[in-house]
Design a protein around this motif. Structure first.
Motif, PDB file in Angstrom:
ATOM      1  N   TRP A   1      13.810  -0.982   2.656  1.00  0.00           N
ATOM      2  CA  TRP A   1      12.390  -0.991   2.378  1.00  0.00           C
ATOM      3  C   TRP A   1      11.937  -2.407   2.085  1.00  0.00           C
ATOM      4  O   TRP A   1      11.988  -2.877   0.961  1.00  0.00           O
ATOM      5  CB  TRP A   1      12.074  -0.072   1.202  1.00  0.00           C
ATOM      6  N   THR A   2      11.470  -3.048   3.091  1.00  0.00           N
ATOM      7  CA  THR A   2      10.930  -4.390   2.926  1.00  0.00           C
ATOM      8  C   THR A   2       9.488  -4.282   2.459  1.00  0.00           C
ATOM      9  O   THR A   2       8.861  -3.223   2.588  1.00  0.00           O
ATOM     10  CB  THR A   2      10.983  -5.161   4.262  1.00  0.00           C
ATOM     11  N   PRO A   3       8.933  -5.358   1.922  1.00  0.00           N
ATOM     12  CA  PRO A   3       7.524  -5.308   1.489  1.00  0.00           C
ATOM     13  C   PRO A   3       6.582  -4.924   2.631  1.00  0.00           C
ATOM     14  O   PRO A   3       5.585  -4.235   2.419  1.00  0.00           O
ATOM     15  CB  PRO A   3       7.253  -6.726   0.992  1.00  0.00           C
ATOM     16  N   LEU A   4       6.898  -5.325   3.845  1.00  0.00           N
ATOM     17  CA  LEU A   4       6.041  -4.978   4.975  1.00  0.00           C
ATOM     18  C   LEU A   4       6.062  -3.471   5.228  1.00  0.00           C
ATOM     19  O   LEU A   4       5.031  -2.851   5.456  1.00  0.00           O
ATOM     20  CB  LEU A   4       6.501  -5.739   6.226  1.00  0.00           C
ATOM     21  N   ARG A   5       7.265  -2.867   5.178  1.00  0.00           N
ATOM     22  CA  ARG A   5       7.368  -1.428   5.390  1.00  0.00           C
ATOM     23  C   ARG A   5       6.669  -0.656   4.278  1.00  0.00           C
ATOM     24  O   ARG A   5       6.023   0.357   4.533  1.00  0.00           O
ATOM     25  CB  ARG A   5       8.842  -1.008   5.476  1.00  0.00           C
ATOM     26  N   LYS A   6       6.797  -1.122   3.037  1.00  0.00           N
ATOM     27  CA  LYS A   6       6.115  -0.464   1.922  1.00  0.00           C
ATOM     28  C   LYS A   6       4.603  -0.518   2.125  1.00  0.00           C
ATOM     29  O   LYS A   6       3.898   0.476   1.940  1.00  0.00           O
ATOM     30  CB  LYS A   6       6.482  -1.136   0.602  1.00  0.00           C
ATOM     31  N   SER A   7       4.105  -1.653   2.548  1.00  0.00           N
ATOM     32  CA  SER A   7       2.661  -1.800   2.783  1.00  0.00           C
ATOM     33  C   SER A   7       2.204  -0.886   3.909  1.00  0.00           C
ATOM     34  O   SER A   7       1.142  -0.257   3.826  1.00  0.00           O
ATOM     35  CB  SER A   7       2.317  -3.245   3.126  1.00  0.00           C
ATOM     36  N   LEU A   8       3.012  -0.789   4.959  1.00  0.00           N
ATOM     37  CA  LEU A   8       2.663   0.079   6.078  1.00  0.00           C
ATOM     38  C   LEU A   8       2.660   1.554   5.657  1.00  0.00           C
ATOM     39  O   LEU A   8       1.789   2.327   6.064  1.00  0.00           O
ATOM     40  CB  LEU A   8       3.615  -0.137   7.250  1.00  0.00           C
ATOM     41  N   MET A   9       3.629   1.952   4.830  1.00  0.00           N
ATOM     42  CA  MET A   9       3.685   3.343   4.351  1.00  0.00           C
ATOM     43  C   MET A   9       2.486   3.661   3.455  1.00  0.00           C
ATOM     44  O   MET A   9       1.908   4.742   3.553  1.00  0.00           O
ATOM     45  CB  MET A   9       4.999   3.597   3.598  1.00  0.00           C
ATOM     46  N   ILE A  10       2.122   2.707   2.611  1.00  0.00           N
ATOM     47  CA  ILE A  10       0.950   2.918   1.750  1.00  0.00           C
ATOM     48  C   ILE A  10      -0.306   3.031   2.621  1.00  0.00           C
ATOM     49  O   ILE A  10      -1.151   3.898   2.402  1.00  0.00           O
ATOM     50  CB  ILE A  10       0.836   1.784   0.710  1.00  0.00           C
ATOM     51  N   ALA A  11      -0.416   2.170   3.614  1.00  0.00           N
ATOM     52  CA  ALA A  11      -1.571   2.219   4.516  1.00  0.00           C
ATOM     53  C   ALA A  11      -1.604   3.536   5.281  1.00  0.00           C
ATOM     54  O   ALA A  11      -2.663   4.152   5.449  1.00  0.00           O
ATOM     55  CB  ALA A  11      -1.540   1.042   5.478  1.00  0.00           C
ATOM     56  N   LEU A  12      -0.434   4.013   5.738  1.00  0.00           N
ATOM     57  CA  LEU A  12      -0.345   5.287   6.436  1.00  0.00           C
ATOM     58  C   LEU A  12      -0.771   6.436   5.524  1.00  0.00           C
ATOM     59  O   LEU A  12      -1.514   7.326   5.925  1.00  0.00           O
ATOM     60  CB  LEU A  12       1.073   5.515   6.964  1.00  0.00           C
ATOM     61  N   GLY A  13      -0.295   6.403   4.288  1.00  0.00           N
ATOM     62  CA  GLY A  13      -0.671   7.435   3.313  1.00  0.00           C
ATOM     63  C   GLY A  13      -2.177   7.426   3.047  1.00  0.00           C
ATOM     64  O   GLY A  13      -2.817   8.485   3.009  1.00  0.00           O
ATOM     65  N   CYS A  14      -2.750   6.245   2.872  1.00  0.00           N
ATOM     66  CA  CYS A  14      -4.205   6.134   2.645  1.00  0.00           C
ATOM     67  C   CYS A  14      -4.976   6.624   3.862  1.00  0.00           C
ATOM     68  O   CYS A  14      -5.998   7.324   3.719  1.00  0.00           O
ATOM     69  CB  CYS A  14      -4.580   4.699   2.311  1.00  0.00           C
ATOM     70  N   GLY A  15      -4.511   6.285   5.054  1.00  0.00           N
ATOM     71  CA  GLY A  15      -5.168   6.747   6.281  1.00  0.00           C
ATOM     72  C   GLY A  15      -5.110   8.256   6.407  1.00  0.00           C
ATOM     73  O   GLY A  15      -6.093   8.903   6.808  1.00  0.00           O
ATOM     74  N   THR A  16      -3.955   8.846   6.059  1.00  0.00           N
ATOM     75  CA  THR A  16      -3.805  10.302   6.100  1.00  0.00           C
ATOM     76  C   THR A  16      -4.748  10.970   5.111  1.00  0.00           C
ATOM     77  O   THR A  16      -5.407  11.967   5.438  1.00  0.00           O
ATOM     78  CB  THR A  16      -2.342  10.695   5.806  1.00  0.00           C
ATOM     79  N   LEU A  17      -4.826  10.430   3.887  1.00  0.00           N
ATOM     80  CA  LEU A  17      -5.739  10.983   2.879  1.00  0.00           C
ATOM     81  C   LEU A  17      -7.195  10.863   3.331  1.00  0.00           C
ATOM     82  O   LEU A  17      -7.990  11.792   3.134  1.00  0.00           O
ATOM     83  CB  LEU A  17      -5.545  10.279   1.535  1.00  0.00           C
ATOM     84  N   ALA A  18      -7.546   9.747   3.940  1.00  0.00           N
ATOM     85  CA  ALA A  18      -8.912   9.563   4.429  1.00  0.00           C
ATOM     86  C   ALA A  18      -9.224  10.573   5.536  1.00  0.00           C
ATOM     87  O   ALA A  18     -10.307  11.164   5.563  1.00  0.00           O
ATOM     88  CB  ALA A  18      -9.108   8.137   4.929  1.00  0.00           C
ATOM     89  N   ALA A  19      -8.266  10.772   6.453  1.00  0.00           N
ATOM     90  CA  ALA A  19      -8.472  11.746   7.531  1.00  0.00           C
ATOM     91  C   ALA A  19      -8.616  13.155   6.963  1.00  0.00           C
ATOM     92  O   ALA A  19      -9.452  13.939   7.412  1.00  0.00           O
ATOM     93  CB  ALA A  19      -7.317  11.680   8.526  1.00  0.00           C
TER      94      ALA A  19
END
Length: 192
Positions: free
Chosen positions: A1-19
């Protein structure tokens, strides 16, 4: 889990919640639209019946087709009853519109249960008498003195609708031809 992957997962989670939020909002909007369409359809159906009677009977009377005075009186009585029914329906629609706009709170007033019952009882009794029912108001002195802050017109309309429904649907099968209106203030809320 690199910082980039963590950021991408958080962004994916936020996008899913928004959808999901957008989907719920769309679902709620569609459901509200369907309820409003159903309401308009029901109101239209309820208005059409008395209007049809009104049109038919008034045309017959205006054209002089009804010669018998007793029959003419019967038609006029029917027209009067249908006018009352239309007025009742329009009042219900206006009350619903006030609730939708939230303006019912502006009409709130302070009064006791006794004052409310005294105000509405003649109208309720008249409706009960029309269907050969007896109206009994059951409210003790302590209930009658209970103070309320309510939209009295809305409560009166609700009580009238209940008595009207009792007249329409209970009268043919009623073993006891009595409509009971009871006040109860023993719990957390005042109830009629």
């Amino acid at each position: 889990w690199t910082p980039l992957r963590k950021s991408l997962m958080i962004a994916l989670g936020c996008g899913t919640l928004a959808a999901l939020a957008v989907a719920l909002l769309l679902y709620g909007t569609v459901a509200l639209s369907e309820r409003r369409a159903s309401f308009v359809s029901a109101v239209t159906h309820e208005l059409r019946t008395p209007l049809t009677t009104f049109r038919l009977y008034s045309e017959m009377l205006a054209d002089g087709m009804v010669k018998d005075e007793a029959q003419r009186k019967t038609y006029l009585d029917t027209l009067s009853g249908e006018a009352g029914r239309l007025s009742h329906l329009v009042e219900n629609v206006l009350a619903y519109a006030r609730l939708e706009r939230g303006s019912a709170q502006e009409r709130a007033e302070n009064l006791t249960i006794g004052e409310l019952l005294d105000r509405i009882t003649p109208r309720l009794r008249q409706r009960a008498n029309e269907c050969d029912m007896e109206l009994r108001i059951e409210a003790g002195e302590s209930e009658r003195k209970t103070r309320l802050r309510i939209d009295a017109a809305a409560v009166e309309q609700i009580l009238f609708n209940l008595v009207d429904n009792a007249c329409k649907y209970a009268t043919p099968r009623a073993a006891e031809r009595v409509i009971h209106v009871e006040a109860d203030t023993s719990g957390k809320f005042a109830m009629l």
